[in-house]
Design a protein around this motif. Structure first.
Motif, PDB file in Angstrom:
ATOM      1  N   TYR A   1     -44.404 -55.775 -63.988  1.00 55.84           N
ATOM      2  CA  TYR A   1     -45.232 -57.267 -64.588  1.00 55.84           C
ATOM      3  C   TYR A   1     -46.874 -57.533 -64.705  1.00 55.84           C
ATOM      4  O   TYR A   1     -47.187 -58.198 -63.332  1.00 55.84           O
ATOM      5  N   SER A   2     -47.116 -57.549 -65.824  1.00 59.19           N
ATOM      6  CA  SER A   2     -48.813 -58.861 -65.772  1.00 59.19           C
ATOM      7  C   SER A   2     -48.706 -59.783 -65.618  1.00 59.19           C
ATOM      8  O   SER A   2     -49.170 -61.296 -65.515  1.00 59.19           O
ATOM      9  N   GLY A   3     -47.590 -60.330 -66.099  1.00 57.87           N
ATOM     10  CA  GLY A   3     -46.708 -61.954 -65.548  1.00 57.87           C
ATOM     11  C   GLY A   3     -47.253 -62.331 -66.919  1.00 57.87           C
ATOM     12  O   GLY A   3     -46.592 -63.812 -67.496  1.00 57.87           O
ATOM     13  N   PHE A   4     -47.521 -62.318 -68.082  1.00 60.63           N
ATOM     14  CA  PHE A   4     -47.732 -62.367 -69.412  1.00 60.63           C
ATOM     15  C   PHE A   4     -47.010 -61.665 -70.823  1.00 60.63           C
ATOM     16  O   PHE A   4     -46.149 -60.924 -70.060  1.00 60.63           O
ATOM     17  N   THR A   5     -46.152 -62.197 -71.429  1.00 56.83           N
ATOM     18  CA  THR A   5     -46.076 -61.877 -72.841  1.00 56.83           C
ATOM     19  C   THR A   5     -46.465 -62.245 -74.021  1.00 56.83           C
ATOM     20  O   THR A   5     -47.387 -62.920 -74.282  1.00 56.83           O
ATOM     21  N   THR A   6     -46.470 -61.255 -74.995  1.00 57.32           N
ATOM     22  CA  THR A   6     -46.935 -61.161 -76.203  1.00 57.32           C
ATOM     23  C   THR A   6     -46.548 -61.353 -77.128  1.00 57.32           C
ATOM     24  O   THR A   6     -45.342 -61.178 -77.103  1.00 57.32           O
ATOM     25  N   TRP A   7     -47.328 -62.021 -78.423  1.00 56.74           N
ATOM     26  CA  TRP A   7     -46.035 -62.143 -80.261  1.00 56.74           C
ATOM     27  C   TRP A   7     -46.993 -61.225 -80.703  1.00 56.74           C
ATOM     28  O   TRP A   7     -48.425 -61.407 -80.368  1.00 56.74           O
TER      29      TRP A   7
ATOM     30  N   GLY B   1     -50.388 -63.763 -79.605  1.00 56.30           N
ATOM     31  CA  GLY B   1     -50.705 -64.625 -78.457  1.00 56.30           C
ATOM     32  C   GLY B   1     -49.725 -64.221 -77.529  1.00 56.30           C
ATOM     33  O   GLY B   1     -49.267 -62.722 -77.748  1.00 56.30           O
ATOM     34  N   ALA B   2     -50.780 -64.617 -76.297  1.00 57.35           N
ATOM     35  CA  ALA B   2     -50.248 -63.924 -74.994  1.00 57.35           C
ATOM     36  C   ALA B   2     -50.010 -65.091 -74.221  1.00 57.35           C
ATOM     37  O   ALA B   2     -51.128 -65.984 -73.690  1.00 57.35           O
ATOM     38  N   ALA B   3     -49.057 -65.560 -73.399  1.00 59.78           N
ATOM     39  CA  ALA B   3     -48.701 -66.643 -72.462  1.00 59.78           C
ATOM     40  C   ALA B   3     -48.299 -66.208 -70.898  1.00 59.78           C
ATOM     41  O   ALA B   3     -47.911 -65.027 -71.158  1.00 59.78           O
ATOM     42  N   LEU B   4     -48.485 -66.742 -69.957  1.00 61.12           N
ATOM     43  CA  LEU B   4     -48.064 -66.659 -68.776  1.00 61.12           C
ATOM     44  C   LEU B   4     -46.387 -66.691 -68.966  1.00 61.12           C
ATOM     45  O   LEU B   4     -46.371 -67.869 -69.178  1.00 61.12           O
ATOM     46  N   THR B   5     -44.947 -66.056 -68.584  1.00 58.23           N
ATOM     47  CA  THR B   5     -43.935 -66.659 -68.653  1.00 58.23           C
ATOM     48  C   THR B   5     -43.233 -66.033 -67.980  1.00 58.23           C
ATOM     49  O   THR B   5     -44.052 -64.392 -67.163  1.00 58.23           O
ATOM     50  N   PRO B   6     -42.406 -65.690 -67.390  1.00 60.82           N
ATOM     51  CA  PRO B   6     -41.530 -64.944 -66.409  1.00 60.82           C
ATOM     52  C   PRO B   6     -40.883 -64.517 -67.550  1.00 60.82           C
ATOM     53  O   PRO B   6     -40.614 -63.847 -68.454  1.00 60.82           O
ATOM     54  N   ALA B   7     -40.781 -63.027 -67.026  1.00 58.15           N
ATOM     55  CA  ALA B   7     -40.431 -61.906 -67.294  1.00 58.15           C
ATOM     56  C   ALA B   7     -38.871 -62.039 -67.762  1.00 58.15           C
ATOM     57  O   ALA B   7     -38.107 -62.575 -67.310  1.00 58.15           O
ATOM     58  N   ARG B   8     -39.114 -61.316 -69.086  1.00 56.29           N
ATOM     59  CA  ARG B   8     -37.585 -60.791 -69.908  1.00 56.29           C
ATOM     60  C   ARG B   8     -37.284 -62.592 -70.632  1.00 56.29           C
ATOM     61  O   ARG B   8     -36.129 -62.449 -70.971  1.00 56.29           O
TER      62      ARG B   8
ATOM     63  N   ALA C   1     -47.332 -70.730 -89.493  1.00 50.97           N
ATOM     64  CA  ALA C   1     -45.997 -71.764 -90.121  1.00 50.97           C
ATOM     65  C   ALA C   1     -45.087 -70.422 -90.807  1.00 50.97           C
ATOM     66  O   ALA C   1     -44.592 -70.782 -92.065  1.00 50.97           O
ATOM     67  N   LEU C   2     -46.657 -69.404 -91.301  1.00 48.43           N
ATOM     68  CA  LEU C   2     -46.588 -69.088 -92.752  1.00 48.43           C
ATOM     69  C   LEU C   2     -45.272 -67.406 -92.212  1.00 48.43           C
ATOM     70  O   LEU C   2     -44.832 -66.650 -92.957  1.00 48.43           O
ATOM     71  N   ALA C   3     -45.065 -66.893 -90.528  1.00 45.30           N
ATOM     72  CA  ALA C   3     -44.463 -65.622 -89.893  1.00 45.30           C
ATOM     73  C   ALA C   3     -43.116 -66.236 -90.647  1.00 45.30           C
ATOM     74  O   ALA C   3     -42.831 -66.805 -90.700  1.00 45.30           O
ATOM     75  N   GLU C   4     -42.289 -64.560 -90.685  1.00 46.02           N
ATOM     76  CA  GLU C   4     -41.350 -64.865 -91.362  1.00 46.02           C
ATOM     77  C   GLU C   4     -40.496 -64.096 -89.933  1.00 46.02           C
ATOM     78  O   GLU C   4     -41.457 -62.956 -88.958  1.00 46.02           O
ATOM     79  N   PRO C   5     -39.964 -65.161 -88.833  1.00 52.45           N
ATOM     80  CA  PRO C   5     -39.584 -65.146 -88.137  1.00 52.45           C
ATOM     81  C   PRO C   5     -38.836 -63.815 -87.733  1.00 52.45           C
ATOM     82  O   PRO C   5     -39.367 -63.442 -86.635  1.00 52.45           O
ATOM     83  N   GLU C   6     -37.748 -63.113 -88.351  1.00 53.53           N
ATOM     84  CA  GLU C   6     -37.391 -61.048 -88.398  1.00 53.53           C
ATOM     85  C   GLU C   6     -38.861 -60.650 -88.046  1.00 53.53           C
ATOM     86  O   GLU C   6     -38.723 -59.368 -87.670  1.00 53.53           O
ATOM     87  N   ARG C   7     -40.553 -60.965 -87.869  1.00 52.25           N
ATOM     88  CA  ARG C   7     -41.237 -60.127 -88.636  1.00 52.25           C
ATOM     89  C   ARG C   7     -41.924 -60.275 -86.459  1.00 52.25           C
ATOM     90  O   ARG C   7     -43.779 -59.988 -87.373  1.00 52.25           O
ATOM     91  N   VAL C   8     -41.662 -61.720 -86.407  1.00 53.53           N
ATOM     92  CA  VAL C   8     -41.930 -61.740 -85.164  1.00 53.53           C
ATOM     93  C   VAL C   8     -41.914 -60.798 -83.866  1.00 53.53           C
ATOM     94  O   VAL C   8     -41.070 -60.778 -83.735  1.00 53.53           O
ATOM     95  N   LEU C   9     -42.838 -59.497 -83.258  1.00 54.38           N
ATOM     96  CA  LEU C   9     -42.446 -58.822 -82.477  1.00 54.38           C
ATOM     97  C   LEU C   9     -43.061 -59.922 -81.373  1.00 54.38           C
ATOM     98  O   LEU C   9     -43.745 -60.263 -81.499  1.00 54.38           O
ATOM     99  N   ARG C  10     -42.366 -59.555 -80.335  1.00 57.93           N
ATOM    100  CA  ARG C  10     -42.502 -60.285 -78.861  1.00 57.93           C
ATOM    101  C   ARG C  10     -42.753 -59.201 -77.102  1.00 57.93           C
ATOM    102  O   ARG C  10     -40.594 -58.728 -77.491  1.00 57.93           O
ATOM    103  N   HIS C  11     -42.813 -58.589 -76.997  1.00 55.50           N
ATOM    104  CA  HIS C  11     -42.987 -57.885 -75.226  1.00 55.50           C
ATOM    105  C   HIS C  11     -43.699 -58.152 -74.633  1.00 55.50           C
ATOM    106  O   HIS C  11     -44.519 -59.369 -74.771  1.00 55.50           O
TER     107      HIS C  11
END
Length: 393
Positions: free
Chosen positions: A176-182, A219-226, A254-264
């Motif tokens: 794990y790199s320490g980052f999550t992405t959207w 986007g990318a941010a430092l977060t705990p894994a999972r 603000a224009l993003a559709e919640p169901e179309r935001v990917l997070r990994h």
């Protein structure tokens, strides 16, 4: 051994590029993808010059350049909106002889699939390596139709590659790199004038123009894994993290559709594999060298892999004899890029007032350097030249 037939495990960009490269070399190929669809939702991709040249070898480079929207400039900003470094695209194209084409991942996949023979790609078709074969024996792959023999298996089965685990069981695997992405794609009423990346404390956000008025936002941010948004609303999480940053970030999110935001979460292969092949199996893309996204080279390197893997092959060539050269060509280059991407991630990860002040100062000073000096830092990556395929020799 009978006439050559290749099997590709995984229908992502790397697997499809490998299939097309093999097809252009006259080698029958079938792609097995376990998912029911090849269409990724909400994801964009920046195709750098090294990838575009490789896509030219596959015959789809111009199609994808034609889908890209010109950017007047690209650069890096502070969350306040102040530019830290900026390069006009004319200087970039003059230096590298090509552009960076921002396109939707779905468009890259469509271009590759359209260039393949009908029926070459099978969805809802999980495949697993049974045995890697040898110089005298074929590889064996289990498919929904039963076990099949192949003179070449291309394992493009992603960062959690079961094939890699079978070939190299002692390798520690991804870390794990320490980052999550959207990632998401939005369509604003007006296109933003300022695009590129914005770096804050332990996080970044970026935006690039796509065709048809769309904008790719990530986007990318430092977060705990999972870790995930408490209520499952990743759009709200993005606004919480970036909603006070400079325009056009809050307006786009603000224009993003919640169901179309990917997070990994971001995992990479920080420990290089000993080789990218064994027997008649070649590992490709994330299965071989998963990397952090901070240089935008993950898919680009998978496309490079595909062209290098296929270039020495013909219907009369035994793939087992060419795979050592594939490892020799790809392992040093991709290992260096994995390391470089992690180092950029280390800079993004800085989050204390003192370290981010020093980073901002250093980036600002670097932005004052001549364009050729700044661009030269990417020359080893972007100036790479792909080998010819028979169809493009």
């Amino acid at each position: 051994m009978d006439a050559h037939e290749a099997i590709v495990i995984g229908g992502g960009i790397g697997g499809l590029a490998a299939a097309l490269a093999l097809h252009r070399q006259g080698i029958p190929v079938t792609v097995h993808e376990r998912a029911s669809s090849l269409e990724p939702v909400g994801a964009g991709l920046a195709l750098a010059p090294n990838a575009l040249r490789s896509l030219d070898r596959l015959g789809v480079g111009e199609r994808l350049r034609g889908l890209a929207t010109p950017h007047p400039a690209i650069g890096l900003r502070h969350p306040s909106g102040r530019w830290l470094a900026r390069t006009d695209t004319a200087s970039f194209e003059a230096f590298f002889g090509d552009t960076i084409a921002a396109v939707a991942r779905a468009e890259v996949i469509a271009a590759l699939v359209d260039a393949l023979p009908a029926g070459a790609v099978r969805t809802d078709s999980p495949a697993a390596l049974v045995t890697p074969g040898s110089t005298t024996e074929p590889a064996v792959v289990r498919t929904p139709d039963g076990e099949r023999s192949a003179t070449l298996v291309v394992a493009a089965d992603g960062i959690r590659s079961a094939t890699r685990g079978l070939l190299f069981p002692r390798h520690p695997g991804p870390r794990y790199s320490g980052f999550t992405t959207w990632r998401t794609i939005v369509t604003p009423a007006r296109r933003p004038e300022a695009v590129g990346e914005i770096w804050g404390r332990g996080r970044l956000v970026g935006a690039f123009l796509l065709a048809d008025g769309r904008v790719y936002v990530y986007g990318a941010a430092l977060t705990p894994a999972r870790e995930r948004a408490a209520d499952g609303d990743e759009k709200a999480e993005l606004l919480r993290r970036y909603g006070t940053w400079c325009a056009p970030v809050p307006q786009l999110l603000a224009l993003a559709e919640p169901e179309r935001v990917l997070r990994h979460d971001v995992w990479d292969l920080a420990d290089p594999l000993p080789a990218y092949h064994r027997g008649r199996v070649a590992l490709l893309g994330d299965a071989a060298h998963a990397m952090c996204p901070f240089q935008g080279q993950g898919a680009c390197q998978a496309i490079e892999d595909a062209v290098v893997l296929a270039s020495p092959l013909t219907p009369d060539t035994d793939p087992a004899a060419t795979l050592p050269a594939y490892t020799a060509a790809r392992l040093p280059r991709t290992t260096a890029i994995v390391t470089g991407s992690r180092r950029v991630g280390d800079l993004v990860a800085l989050h204390t007032p003192a370290t981010t002040f020093l980073r901002t100062t250093a980036l600002t000073l670097a932005g004052l350097l001549p364009a050729r000096t700044l661009l030269g830092r990417s020359a080893a990556t972007y100036n790479w030249q792909p080998p010819a395929l028979d169809a493009t020799a």
